[in-house]
Write an enzyme that holds these catalytic residues in place. Structure first.
Site, PDB file in Angstrom:
ATOM      1  N   LYS A 213       3.888  -0.688  10.422  1.00 56.04           N
ATOM      2  CA  LYS A 213       4.357  -2.075  10.409  1.00 56.04           C
ATOM      3  C   LYS A 213       5.431  -2.255   9.333  1.00 56.04           C
ATOM      4  O   LYS A 213       6.488  -2.784   9.586  1.00 56.04           O
ATOM      5  CB  LYS A 213       3.168  -3.006  10.149  1.00 56.04           C
ATOM      6  CG  LYS A 213       3.543  -4.459  10.103  1.00 56.04           C
ATOM      7  CD  LYS A 213       2.323  -5.351  10.016  1.00 56.04           C
ATOM      8  CE  LYS A 213       2.754  -6.791   9.748  1.00 56.04           C
ATOM      9  NZ  LYS A 213       1.659  -7.725   9.680  1.00 56.04           N
ATOM     10  N   GLU A 219       1.626   7.342   2.878  1.00 47.61           N
ATOM     11  CA  GLU A 219       1.075   8.450   3.676  1.00 47.61           C
ATOM     12  C   GLU A 219       1.898   8.668   4.950  1.00 47.61           C
ATOM     13  O   GLU A 219       2.283   9.792   5.288  1.00 47.61           O
ATOM     14  CB  GLU A 219      -0.370   8.146   4.091  1.00 47.61           C
ATOM     15  CG  GLU A 219      -1.357   8.034   2.953  1.00 47.61           C
ATOM     16  CD  GLU A 219      -1.540   6.601   2.466  1.00 47.61           C
ATOM     17  OE1 GLU A 219      -0.545   5.836   2.468  1.00 47.61           O
ATOM     18  OE2 GLU A 219      -2.675   6.257   2.076  1.00 47.61           O
ATOM     19  N   GLY A 273      -1.799  -5.661  10.881  1.00 43.81           N
ATOM     20  CA  GLY A 273      -1.890  -4.232  11.184  1.00 43.81           C
ATOM     21  C   GLY A 273      -3.137  -3.881  11.976  1.00 43.81           C
ATOM     22  O   GLY A 273      -3.076  -3.198  13.004  1.00 43.81           O
ATOM     23  N   ARG A 274      -4.298  -4.369  11.521  1.00 44.66           N
ATOM     24  CA  ARG A 274      -5.553  -3.988  12.189  1.00 44.66           C
ATOM     25  C   ARG A 274      -5.750  -4.702  13.515  1.00 44.66           C
ATOM     26  O   ARG A 274      -6.699  -4.440  14.241  1.00 44.66           O
ATOM     27  CB  ARG A 274      -6.731  -4.228  11.236  1.00 44.66           C
ATOM     28  CG  ARG A 274      -6.793  -5.620  10.662  1.00 44.66           C
ATOM     29  CD  ARG A 274      -7.753  -5.707   9.493  1.00 44.66           C
ATOM     30  NE  ARG A 274      -7.722  -7.000   8.846  1.00 44.66           N
ATOM     31  CZ  ARG A 274      -6.887  -7.361   7.871  1.00 44.66           C
ATOM     32  NH1 ARG A 274      -5.974  -6.499   7.452  1.00 44.66           N
ATOM     33  NH2 ARG A 274      -6.938  -8.552   7.326  1.00 44.66           N
ATOM     34  N   GLU A 360     -11.732  -4.798   6.461  1.00 44.35           N
ATOM     35  CA  GLU A 360     -10.469  -5.197   5.833  1.00 44.35           C
ATOM     36  C   GLU A 360     -10.247  -6.704   6.026  1.00 44.35           C
ATOM     37  O   GLU A 360      -9.606  -7.361   5.209  1.00 44.35           O
ATOM     38  CB  GLU A 360      -9.290  -4.393   6.415  1.00 44.35           C
ATOM     39  CG  GLU A 360      -8.061  -4.425   5.527  1.00 44.35           C
ATOM     40  CD  GLU A 360      -7.008  -3.394   5.901  1.00 44.35           C
ATOM     41  OE1 GLU A 360      -7.012  -2.277   5.355  1.00 44.35           O
ATOM     42  OE2 GLU A 360      -6.159  -3.702   6.764  1.00 44.35           O
ATOM     43  N   HIS A 391     -30.507  10.797  16.354  1.00 36.53           N
ATOM     44  CA  HIS A 391     -30.939  12.019  15.670  1.00 36.53           C
ATOM     45  C   HIS A 391     -30.316  12.123  14.280  1.00 36.53           C
ATOM     46  O   HIS A 391     -30.299  13.189  13.684  1.00 36.53           O
ATOM     47  CB  HIS A 391     -30.570  13.237  16.515  1.00 36.53           C
ATOM     48  CG  HIS A 391     -31.254  13.216  17.843  1.00 36.53           C
ATOM     49  ND1 HIS A 391     -32.506  13.742  18.035  1.00 36.53           N
ATOM     50  CD2 HIS A 391     -30.880  12.673  19.028  1.00 36.53           C
ATOM     51  CE1 HIS A 391     -32.868  13.549  19.302  1.00 36.53           C
ATOM     52  NE2 HIS A 391     -31.894  12.894  19.924  1.00 36.53           N
ATOM     53  N   LYS A 516      -3.256   1.609  -4.441  1.00 35.64           N
ATOM     54  CA  LYS A 516      -1.938   2.167  -4.095  1.00 35.64           C
ATOM     55  C   LYS A 516      -1.064   2.242  -5.337  1.00 35.64           C
ATOM     56  O   LYS A 516      -0.378   3.240  -5.565  1.00 35.64           O
ATOM     57  CB  LYS A 516      -1.225   1.256  -3.067  1.00 35.64           C
ATOM     58  CG  LYS A 516      -1.743   1.340  -1.650  1.00 35.64           C
ATOM     59  CD  LYS A 516      -0.875   0.463  -0.742  1.00 35.64           C
ATOM     60  CE  LYS A 516      -1.541   0.234   0.601  1.00 35.64           C
ATOM     61  NZ  LYS A 516      -0.837  -0.746   1.434  1.00 35.64           N
TER      62      LYS A 516
END
Ligand code: F6P
Length: 568
Positions: A213, A219, A273-274, A360, A391, A516
């Site tokens: 975005k 990263e 973004g999410r 978030e 399990h 960050k």
């Protein structure tokens, strides 16, 4: 009278607090015997069946929750979202991911402008571009068709598309459409992820889609530069124009990076973004893999829930019901976590996606007006597909802590398997567990039952299940692109409902910033120490010690080191 600043000061909140005592006197074993109650807690919408009768709640609880919704002005807040008001006030933005899946004829405005035509302009471009790539009319620099795609992005620019891709990967229609193609993701800045994403791929036949975005995420940008190097080292720098495209709101930075703006697909600051999987963030990589018509079905599924959320009364509104029940569990019954348990391997990346959307969005301690919250907001989300989770961590949810569970089941498997002579098909075997687990949690097992089964006395405490553990079940008719869209939108809106009630801003994420900026100080230090031998300075004792340990293990890097790419 001015409305109270915080929801906990309202009468409906106080009524619910008092009501907890009533509910503590009930047990799901008894509540489940009341068929009128159970009937009122089931809802069928657009092929989906929601059953919330295994919540520790009565019809009275629901009435009280609806009154809480009124006190929180939930309806008005939903309307404000759909009408493009800047409800993300700390970033001064509209929140309009619903516009991303609106039909062409809809009018949804942000700042007085109908955004739907802009949405469709990009969707039409994606449709056309992805078809050119898929048909081989857009080729790489050496003339070969681009059959493999690496989508580079992190967080919201990764998790949603990964969830949808994983869910479509085994759908028969999607399989047909994806024949001969691969879609991979590169998210982590760990060079191991670079190695994994390019292993076995040939740059000549690979297209990298850089998804960010902001186009500033450290990263993603380092990973994008790494893939640019991988492509140009093999094919020459001129290959970048044919082998790299971008999705971003920041087209200036896309161009600066060296990607032709004609090969960039825009979205807008009113898409968080999410909440961006229905924008070019998801639609481009998914259309390259499956073709736009399949992805359009996904958008239509999400849109069907958008309509339910916008216009259905609260008692028939799936996201509102789920949001209110989450508030009940977290803020009143005191259960801070939620397990997301899809009984479908195709949904294995659903919980990781919802973790970001939920945590978030609602992991906040301050009200939207800047007041410290006197109550906890947000949920701890985790999950795994059933039966694998059974399990793994189900021991804790059956006999340890109380964790409200979302069971998600599918009527018709994407991949039916039946072996002659077996009692049931493989999908029925899976679904036997889907139907059994909620009852095991709700009813439990009493010492009396165990005694009747001649369980030795000393084992009775260990084999007792208290029951009364809440869950809800969502049954999807199948798991095609449309249903995947429905599921996504249900959770997106449920999380917004929770934020609207808690009175927080579910659409900002200031909490990710501090880490960050500290990482950027460390980055500077690592560079200075490695290239100029400068000592570690300006960090606390603990970090200094660890940094020294980390640095001493590696030899000094020359001032101008040569490029190294993964050896795969
Ligand atoms: O983790 C913080 C965050 O800003 C998320 O909200 C976002 O989804 C992710 O980083 C990626 O951001 P971008 O799409 O700008 O690269």
């Amino acid at each position: 009278m001015a409305s109270p600043a915080l929801i906990c000061d309202t009468q409906p909140w106080k009524d619910l607090k008092a009501h907890v005592e009533d509910i503590k006197k009930t047990h799901l074993r008894d509540l489940m015997n009341d068929s009128e109650r159970c009937k009122s807690m089931m809802l069928e919408i657009d092929g989906l069946l929601l059953d919330y009768s295994r919540q520790c709640a009565t019809q009275d609880t629901m009435e009280k929750l609806f009154r809480l919704a009124e006190a929180a002005h939930l309806k008005q807040k939903i309307n404000s979202m759909y009408s493009g008001e800047h409800i993300n006030s700390t970033e001064n933005r509209s929140v309009l991911h619903v516009a991303l899946r609106a039909s062409r004829d809809k009018v949804i405005c942000s700042d007085g402008k109908n955004v739907v035509p802009d949405v469709w302009k990009v969707l039409d471009r994606i449709s056309e571009f992805s078809e050119r790539v898929r048909s081989g009319s857009w080729v790489g620099v050496t003339g070969k068709a681009l059959k493999d795609v690496i989508a580079v992005g992190i967080g919201g620019s990764f998790l949603g598309p990964l969830f949808v891709h994983t869910a479509l990967q085994t759908d028969p229609e999607a399989i047909q459409c994806a024949k001969g193609r691969q879609l991979r993701f590169l998210a982590n800045v760990d060079p191991i992820d670079v190695a994994k994403s390019i292993t076995g791929l040939n740059p000549e036949t690979t297209l990298a889609v850089v998804v960010s975005k902001t186009f500033t995420t450290a990263e993603t940008m380092l990973n994008a530069r790494t893939l640019r190097e991988w492509i140009s080292a093999a094919l020459g720098p001129q290959a970048v124009a044919k082998h790299m495209v971008a999705v971003s709101t920041n087209l200036t930075l896309v161009e600066k990076f060296g990607i032709d703006p004609n090969n960039a697909f825009a979205f807008w600051d009113w898409v968080g973004g999410r909440y961006s999987v229905c924008s070019a963030v998801g639609v481009l990589p998914l259309s390259l893999q499956y073709g736009f018509p399949v992805v359009e079905k996904f958008l239509k599924g999400a849109s069907s829930i958008d309509q339910n959320f916008h216009s259905a009364p609260f008692e028939k509104n799936i996201p509102v019901l789920l949001g209110l029940l989450s508030i009940w569990n977290v803020s009143f019954l005191g259960y801070p976590a939620r397990a997301i348990l899809p009984y479908s391997q195709a949904l294995e990346k659903f919980a990781p996606h919802i973790q970001q959307v939920s945590m978030e969005s609602n992991g906040k301690g301050i009200s939207i007006d800047g007041v410290q919250l006197p109550y906890e907001a947000g949920e701890i989300d985790f999950g795994e597909p059933g039966t694998n989770g059974q399990h793994s961590f189900y021991q804790l949810i059956h006999q340890g802590r109380v964790i409200p569970c979302d069971f998600i089941g599918v009527v018709k498997s994407q991949q039916p398997v039946y072996l002659k002579g077996e009692l049931v098909s493989n999908h029925d075997e899976l679904m036997s567990n889907f139907f059994a687990q909620p009852d095991a949690l709700a009813y439990g097992k009493t010492p009396e039952q165990l005694l009747n089964e001649n369980v030795p006395q000393h084992l009775i405490p260990h084999k007792t299940f208290s029951g009364n553990r809440p869950s809800l079940s969502l049954l999807l008719p199948s798991l095609n692109a449309y249903n995947i869209g429905q599921l996504l939108a249900i959770y997106e809106h449920r999380i917004a409902v929770e934020g609207f009630i808690w009175g927080i801003n579910s659409f900002d994420q200031w909490g990710v910033e501090l880490g960050k900026s500290l990482a950027s100080q460390v980055r500077k230090q690592l560079n200075a120490s490695r290239t100029k031998g400068e000592p570690v300075e300006g960090f606390n004792f603990s970090t200094t010690t660890m940094l020294n340990k980390y640095l001493e293990a590696k030899s000094r890097v020359p001032a101008n080191p040569t490029t190294v790419l993964p050896k795969v």
